[in-house]
Design an enzyme around this catalytic site. Structure first.
Site, PDB file in Angstrom:
ATOM      1  N   TYR A  58       0.921  -1.149   0.262  1.00 37.12           N
ATOM      2  CA  TYR A  58       0.028  -0.058   0.193  1.00 37.12           C
ATOM      3  C   TYR A  58       0.834   1.205  -0.078  1.00 37.12           C
ATOM      4  CZ  TYR A  58      -4.079  -2.888   1.134  1.00 37.12           C
ATOM      5  OH  TYR A  58      -5.164  -3.853   1.249  1.00 37.12           O
ATOM      6  N   LEU A 229     -17.936  -0.371   1.216  1.00 35.54           N
ATOM      7  CA  LEU A 229     -18.870   0.734   0.969  1.00 35.54           C
ATOM      8  C   LEU A 229     -19.032   0.866  -0.384  1.00 35.54           C
ATOM      9  CD1 LEU A 229     -17.366   3.204   3.829  1.00 35.54           C
ATOM     10  CD2 LEU A 229     -19.551   1.892   3.798  1.00 35.54           C
ATOM     11  N   ALA A 230     -18.631   0.167  -1.344  1.00 36.97           N
ATOM     12  CA  ALA A 230     -19.000   0.012  -2.801  1.00 36.97           C
ATOM     13  C   ALA A 230     -18.489   1.406  -3.338  1.00 36.97           C
ATOM     14  CB  ALA A 230     -20.327  -0.099  -3.061  1.00 36.97           C
ATOM     15  N   GLY A 232     -18.540   4.281  -2.629  1.00 35.66           N
ATOM     16  CA  GLY A 232     -19.447   5.501  -2.588  1.00 35.66           C
ATOM     17  C   GLY A 232     -20.728   5.482  -3.488  1.00 35.66           C
TER      18      GLY A 232
END
Length: 315
Positions: A58, A229-230, A232
């Site tokens: 990351y 949370l897809a 947004g």
């Protein structure tokens, strides 16, 4: 060292640290990047999140490094949190393509590098980030034994693996595999669709490995949902039937749209643990009820969300 020894309470959200550390490049992180990380971590702690999910890749390691800065500034924080990280992906560099690498010595080296960046003496949970077709499970077992025996890693798990892959690895590894992190959300529904498309023509188009959810549930392997949370899709400005339904349920339940999306995952009998990946404090705080309240979706409401999101009736 952290007093927590597992991947986290069943169904409780984790905070995903992929958005911390500045740009996704090799440029050094800045004081502003540290402040940005601190605000996100403080928001997560404020709503009761104690498990922080990382990966060595990351932001080219900067996500771990800025979190390590926070631990160094507030040493008492380490005993309050569970630190989880992943290894196994090598990004393209030096003319070589990106690849997966779960060779034993590589796992050990990557863990040592993560410990340095995180400024801690132990990783609470280590996940293998992606399956490596060339991986020797006996070699992975040897690496796990070494890391566990030295007290460098407490628990182990996987990410993006099927039931068959987990069972194969577990046959060689003495320590129990405690988690499997997969993409799961109301938008990415293959994991739940796979269970109802059996014996239908549509099953051929579903790429999710059938039986993985059931295997993890039966073997007490925590399912962690990345992308929960897809991105947004159902909580932003774009209008859609799903967004309207999510907003309506949130109003009726006196909570937030973000919580409704997380409750949809948590309501599943496998007690799926969502990974909250936003680095915006206000959006993290909007997930508070997914930490402090049990999912308040009825059987009918859960199905209404599913059927609306899939855009058609069940088979």
């Amino acid at each position: 060292m952290s007093s927590q020894t597992a991947a986290g309470p069943a169904g409780r959200p984790l905070y995903g640290c992929m958005g911390l550390g500045g740009a996704w490049d090799t440029a050094p992180y800045t004081a502003s990047d540290i402040a940005h990380a601190e605000a996100a971590v403080e928001a997560a702690l404020a709503i009761g999140i104690t498990v922080f999910d990382h990966a060595d890749i990351y932001r080219h390691g900067k996500s771990e490094a800025v979190f390590g800065e926070l631990l160094a500034r507030a040493p008492e924080l380490r005993s309050r949190v569970t630190v989880q990280t992943k290894c196994g992906i090598r990004q393209a560099a030096d003319g070589l393509p990106g690849m997966y690498d779960l060779r034993g010595p590589t796992i050990v080296r990557r863990v040592e590098e993560s410990l340095t960046r995180l400024r801690t003496d132990v990783i609470d949970v280590l996940l293998l980030h992606r399956p490596d077709p060339l991986a020797d499970p006996a070699e992975i077992a040897e690496a796990f034994d070494s890391l566990h025996g030295q007290g460098l890693v407490r628990r182990f798990g996987v990410s993006n693996m099927s039931a068959a892959q987990i069972a194969h690895l577990q046959a060689y590894v003495d320590v129990p595999l405690v988690a499997n992190q997969l993409e799961m959300s109301l938008a990415d529904r293959d994991w739940v669709e796979a269970g109802v498309l059996v014996n239908t023509a549509a099953a051929a188009a579903n790429g999710f490995p059938h039986g993985t959810v059931e295997y993890c549930h039966a073997h007490k392997i925590q399912l962690q949902a990345w992308g929960a949370l897809a991105q947004g899709r159902y909580t932003g400005a774009e209008d859609s039937p799903v967004r309207r339904l999510v907003a309506d349920l949130a109003e009726r339940k006196r909570t937030t749209p973000e919580t409704i999306l997380l409750w949809w995952l948590q309501r599943h009998p496998a007690r799926i643990a969502p990974v909250i990946g936003s680095s915006r404090p206000e959006r993290i705080l909007a997930c508070r009820d997914a930490v402090s309240r049990e999912p308040e979706l009825t059987h009918e409401e859960w199905y209404e969300l599913w059927v609306t999101a899939r855009g058609g009736p069940l088979p």
